[in-house]
Design a protein around this motif. Sequence first.
Motif, short mmCIF file in Angstrom:
data_model
loop_
_atom_site.label_atom_id
_atom_site.label_comp_id
_atom_site.label_asym_id
_atom_site.label_seq_id
_atom_site.Cartn_x
_atom_site.Cartn_y
_atom_site.Cartn_z
N THR A 122 26.46 37.29 11.70
CA THR A 122 26.19 37.93 12.98
C THR A 122 26.75 39.35 13.02
N ILE A 123 28.00 39.52 12.55
CA ILE A 123 28.63 40.85 12.55
C ILE A 123 27.89 41.80 11.64
N LEU A 124 27.61 41.35 10.41
CA LEU A 124 27.02 42.23 9.40
C LEU A 124 25.60 42.66 9.76
N ASN A 125 24.86 41.77 10.39
CA ASN A 125 23.46 42.08 10.69
C ASN A 125 23.28 42.81 12.03
N SER A 126 24.36 43.00 12.77
CA SER A 126 24.23 43.62 14.10
C SER A 126 24.53 45.11 14.08
N LEU A 127 25.17 45.60 13.04
CA LEU A 127 25.61 47.00 13.04
C LEU A 127 24.44 47.98 13.06
N GLU A 128 23.42 47.70 12.29
CA GLU A 128 22.31 48.65 12.17
C GLU A 128 21.69 48.97 13.52
N SER A 129 21.44 47.95 14.33
CA SER A 129 20.82 48.18 15.65
C SER A 129 21.78 48.95 16.56
N GLN A 130 23.08 48.70 16.42
CA GLN A 130 24.06 49.42 17.24
C GLN A 130 24.11 50.90 16.86
N ILE A 131 24.02 51.18 15.58
CA ILE A 131 24.02 52.57 15.13
C ILE A 131 22.76 53.28 15.62
N GLU A 132 21.61 52.58 15.59
CA GLU A 132 20.36 53.19 16.06
C GLU A 132 20.44 53.52 17.55
N GLU A 133 21.02 52.63 18.34
CA GLU A 133 21.16 52.91 19.78
C GLU A 133 22.08 54.10 20.01
N LEU A 134 23.16 54.15 19.27
CA LEU A 134 24.11 55.24 19.43
C LEU A 134 23.50 56.57 18.99
N ALA A 135 22.61 56.52 17.99
CA ALA A 135 22.01 57.75 17.46
C ALA A 135 21.12 58.45 18.49
N ALA A 136 20.69 57.73 19.51
CA ALA A 136 19.84 58.35 20.54
C ALA A 136 20.58 59.51 21.21
N ASP A 137 21.89 59.35 21.41
CA ASP A 137 22.72 60.43 21.95
C ASP A 137 24.18 60.08 21.68
N SER A 186 37.87 41.25 4.77
CA SER A 186 38.72 42.43 4.66
C SER A 186 37.92 43.71 4.80
N GLN A 187 36.77 43.76 4.14
CA GLN A 187 35.90 44.94 4.23
C GLN A 187 35.34 45.11 5.65
N VAL A 188 35.00 44.01 6.28
CA VAL A 188 34.49 44.07 7.66
C VAL A 188 35.57 44.63 8.58
N GLY A 189 36.80 44.14 8.42
CA GLY A 189 37.90 44.63 9.26
C GLY A 189 38.12 46.13 9.08
N ASP A 190 38.13 46.58 7.83
CA ASP A 190 38.30 48.02 7.57
C ASP A 190 37.13 48.82 8.13
N GLY A 191 35.92 48.24 8.00
CA GLY A 191 34.75 48.93 8.52
C GLY A 191 34.80 49.10 10.02
N ILE A 192 35.21 48.06 10.72
CA ILE A 192 35.32 48.13 12.19
C ILE A 192 36.30 49.22 12.61
N GLU A 193 37.45 49.25 11.96
CA GLU A 193 38.46 50.24 12.32
C GLU A 193 37.99 51.66 12.00
N THR A 209 31.34 56.10 6.61
CA THR A 209 32.33 55.28 5.88
C THR A 209 32.29 53.83 6.37
N GLY A 210 32.20 53.66 7.69
CA GLY A 210 32.12 52.30 8.25
C GLY A 210 30.90 51.56 7.77
N GLN A 211 29.76 52.25 7.73
CA GLN A 211 28.53 51.63 7.25
C GLN A 211 28.63 51.27 5.76
N ARG A 215 28.27 47.61 3.99
CA ARG A 215 27.37 47.32 2.88
C ARG A 215 28.10 46.57 1.76
N ILE A 216 29.33 46.99 1.51
CA ILE A 216 30.15 46.27 0.51
C ILE A 216 30.40 44.84 0.98
N ALA A 217 30.68 44.69 2.26
CA ALA A 217 30.92 43.35 2.83
C ALA A 217 29.67 42.49 2.69
#
Length: 229
Positions: A122-137, A186-193, A209-211, A215-217
């Motif tokens: 759930t965490i790994l597959n949700s980031l892309e859509s969140q980044i796309e929404e944020l990219a709008a502004d 561990s990678q997910v935790g570092d990515g979130i921070e 860097t977070g993305q 990807r490594i995770a």
Amino acid sequence: MSYSNHYDTLKITIHATQAEIKQAYRRLVKIFHPDSNQKITDNEQIIRVNAAYEVLSDSKSRLNYDEKLRHSQQQFHHVRQKRAESAQQDYKTTRKTRKDVDENVEEWLRLVYKPVNRILCTILNSLESQIEELAADPFDDDLLNEFQDYLESCREDLKEAQIRFRSLPNPVSFAPAAAHIYYCMSQVGDGIEELAYFPLSYDDRYLHTGQELFRIAKRLYREAQESVR
């Protein structure tokens, strides 16, 4: 374990009469004596036959021998029985151990592996859509707040996954999968921070860097799946 048995040497039963003992002795001496049969010469067998006859031909020595023989046979059967009981116990222990191992594996898969996998997926597959929404502004306060809420939700989900992961020791047979899951979290935790720094600085490098950490995770997550198959 074996023991010398004079009755077997003379090829008679323990209930043989003295006459039967003498008859058996004469027959065997004739068979193994080199003067009687040069084709069959067994000096050791002749020695055993003579020793058996010397003991069994005398009534008193035969009684003593019979008592020792019974004691020896009792010990022999006692040892065999103990070995059989030990073998049976080892078999039961092995079966129980295998059953316990199978149950432990099943419990770990049900209570740890599958729930942790669902959370990570759930965490790994949700980031892309969140980044796309944020990219709008990227400078919109509402979008930034939603992004921060999303990251906080990821932190809580990751914490739950880590608690579940530590709740049971992983089975030895699933050590590779457990290792991949551990490093994935561990990678997910570092990515979130890393992603969390973006709303504070508006620096795109934190997003990149977070993305990359995500990807490594994902790669570690896939390797965990493959090692379980």
